[in-house]
Write a protein that holds these residues in place. Structure first.
Motif, short mmCIF file in Angstrom:
data_model
loop_
_atom_site.label_atom_id
_atom_site.label_comp_id
_atom_site.label_asym_id
_atom_site.label_seq_id
_atom_site.Cartn_x
_atom_site.Cartn_y
_atom_site.Cartn_z
N GLU A 123 0.84 -1.21 0.00
CA GLU A 123 0.00 0.00 0.00
C GLU A 123 0.87 1.25 0.00
N GLU A 124 1.92 1.24 0.77
CA GLU A 124 2.83 2.39 0.82
C GLU A 124 3.60 2.54 -0.49
N LEU A 125 3.97 1.40 -1.09
CA LEU A 125 4.71 1.43 -2.35
C LEU A 125 3.88 2.04 -3.46
N ILE A 126 2.64 1.60 -3.61
CA ILE A 126 1.79 2.13 -4.69
C ILE A 126 1.48 3.60 -4.44
N MET A 315 10.15 -0.15 -10.78
CA MET A 315 9.87 -1.40 -11.49
C MET A 315 10.65 -2.57 -10.91
N GLU A 316 11.87 -2.31 -10.52
CA GLU A 316 12.67 -3.38 -9.91
C GLU A 316 12.00 -3.89 -8.64
N GLN A 328 8.20 -7.02 -18.94
CA GLN A 328 6.73 -7.03 -18.93
C GLN A 328 6.16 -5.79 -18.26
N LEU A 329 6.79 -5.35 -17.19
CA LEU A 329 6.31 -4.17 -16.48
C LEU A 329 6.45 -2.90 -17.33
N PRO A 335 -1.83 3.49 -14.67
CA PRO A 335 -3.09 3.21 -13.96
C PRO A 335 -3.27 1.75 -13.56
N GLU A 336 -2.43 0.86 -14.13
CA GLU A 336 -2.56 -0.57 -13.85
C GLU A 336 -1.65 -1.07 -12.72
N MET A 337 -0.83 -0.20 -12.18
CA MET A 337 0.21 -0.69 -11.28
C MET A 337 -0.33 -1.26 -9.98
N GLU A 338 -1.47 -0.80 -9.53
CA GLU A 338 -2.07 -1.41 -8.34
C GLU A 338 -2.50 -2.83 -8.64
#
Length: 496
Positions: A123-126, A315-316, A328-329, A335-338
């Motif tokens: 949660e903190e990362l996103i 990304m890493e 792939q990332l 908007p899709e990262m979560e």
């Protein structure tokens, strides 16, 4: 920004009616998505709400084709020109207004480290990722304004200058005067880095015991300088050390003077010519905007290189926590990262995007397709058939006349094709093309405005350059012998 899965189908009729300006470069969707958001949506919520209202881009194996609607570019430029009628220094005010976003971006980047990210919860990362994404998109609000003006006013500015010169009986001086009037009057970030390293060489000569510390600081300041929209090339101290070794055989003070005097001389020559011919205020204003946007565009490129590094750090960390590879990332969208963190996206979908995908942006919405037949249709829209010709015309960005063998470069991965004495031909050039540009005797591009990268570098290197031919990469083939007559804006085929 939300996805509308019917957007391509809804807009295909509009796409078919438009004329599109194509840019080609090495890029992946993740890093480019911020640009699409800024161009189409984010800028509309600023003091200058006249960005482009539609754009689309194709991506395949880290190569991108970005399509700008000419009508939309002209829409942006017309608003800037209209504003300049009541404020002749509109470009300086725009840069000043956007400066806080620029400063906020660099400040936010400097506190991001891999170790710190690893300590965060998902949660903190996103949250931290989304914060940087928002800040970076805000910084990129300059991009649609720069591109809209730079990519659609070449003909207008050239026509106004030509008409004025014709009236003054100086029509034969157009190419010479146009090159002087549109020359940049600032140091690019690449020139700034070279001057910094040259000054470093002087300090080390006086204090050799400080070499490691000085080099370490320079690497920390400029490690990002070889990045692009795909790869995070963290330049090591050894690269800078090798360049320092070469400086031992040159007159450093003379080299610094040569670099720094270039923009100063451009400014003096421009001011002298403007005074001599009595250039009208309208044209002077357009040239001021061009020069200001030229510098602004260079700063945008610097920000791009920073963004590639710091989003790669994210990304890493995302890759470590999920089943997705770094590659792939790069084909996942901000908007899709979560959903990436919760592994809701099928890796096979990302693999399809790597093979070929297209993204379209309109206000607050985007869509993506991996339908190859539909993509091929979109790719062909507006390109038409290329007639067989023996010579092409374009805009002179840097004067001179040379001959050489053509080498068509469509990706940074093809730079090794260029040998000493070749003519580099590309849709457009990017900073990461510099090693090839140093070998080439001249540059020819399909696209690019008078503030484009090829134009700036050609003037720095004092090499002939013709931009905006539209079809050079389709007309010429590798090893064609051509004459680049940049004194007259013509590229001639001497031998196929």
């Amino acid at each position: 920004m939300k996805q509308n899965q019917n957007l391509f189908k809804e807009k295909i009729g509009l796409i078919e009616k438009e004329t599109w300006y194509r840019q080609r470069f090495d890029a992946c969707p993740h890093f480019m998505f911020f640009l699409g958001d800024a161009h189409i949506s984010n800028v509309q919520h600023t003091k200058y709400p006249f960005g482009q209202r539609i754009t689309y881009a194709g991506f395949s194996k880290n190569r991108a084709d970005w399509y700008h609607s000419l009508k939309e570019l002209e829409y942006t430029a017309s608003h800037i020109i209209e504003a300049s009628k009541t404020n002749s220094h509109i470009s300086k005010d725009m840069i000043k207004d956007f400066l806080p976003w620029q400063q906020e971006f660099y400040t936010a980047c400097l506190v991001i480290t891999p170790g710190d990210l690893s300590e965060l919860s998902n949660e903190e990362l996103i949250k931290k990722y989304n914060n940087l994404a928002e800040i970076y998109t805000n910084k990129l609000n300059s991009s649609p304004l720069i591109d809209g003006f730079a990519l659609s006013t070449d003909t207008t500015i050239a026509s106004k200058i030509n008409n004025f010169l014709e009236e003054k009986g100086l029509g034969e001086k157009f190419v010479e005067y146009f090159a002087i009037l549109t020359a940049p009057t600032f140091l690019s970030f690449l020139q700034q880095e070279e001057v910094a390293l040259l000054n470093l060489a002087k300090k080390i000569a006086d204090n050799p015991e400080k070499e490691n510390a000085l080099l370490s600081q320079h690497q920390k300041d400029y490690f990002w300088i070889q990045n692009n929209y795909v790869k995070d090339h963290v330049v090591g101290i050894g690269v800078f050390q090798e360049r320092l070794e070469k400086y031992k055989t040159i007159n450093i003070d003379e080299k610094i003077k040569t670099i720094e005097s270039l923009s100063i001389d451009h400014k003096k020559d421009k001011e002298k010519l403007i005074a001599e011919i009595g250039l009208p205020e309208e044209i002077k204003t357009l040239l001021e905007i061009t020069d200001d946007f030229n510098a602004w565009q260079d700063e945008r490129k610097k920000g791009t290189f920073w963004a590639t590094h710091y989003f790669s750090v994210f990304m890493e960390e995302f890759s470590k926590r999920t089943k997705y590879s770094i590659n792939q990332l790069k084909y996942a969208f901000p908007p899709e990262m979560e959903d990436i963190l919760s592994e809701k996206i099928d890796p096979s979908e990302l693999d399809k995007r790597i093979e070929y995908c297209m993204i379209i942006w309109i206000l607050d919405h985007y869509d993506v397709t991996t339908d190859i037949q539909f993509i091929e249709k979109l790719d062909k829209i507006g390109t038409g058939e290329v007639a067989v010709v023996r010579e092409l015309k374009g805009f002179t960005a840097s004067r001179g006349k040379v001959s050489g063998r053509v080498k068509i470069i469509e990706s940074v991965e093809e730079m090794n094709k260029v040998e000493e004495g070749d003519v580099l031909v590309a849709v457009m050039t990017r900073p990461d093309y510099l090693p090839a540009m140093q070998k080439a005797v001249a540059f020819v591009t399909d696209e690019g405005g008078i503030t484009c990268h090829a134009a700036i570098v050609a003037r720095e290197m004092k090499k002939p350059c013709i931009i905006g031919t539209k079809i050079a990469t389709k007309t010429f083939k590798d090893e064609d012998l051509v004459e680049v007559d940049a004194d007259n804006g013509i590229v001639r085929i001497l031998k196929k």
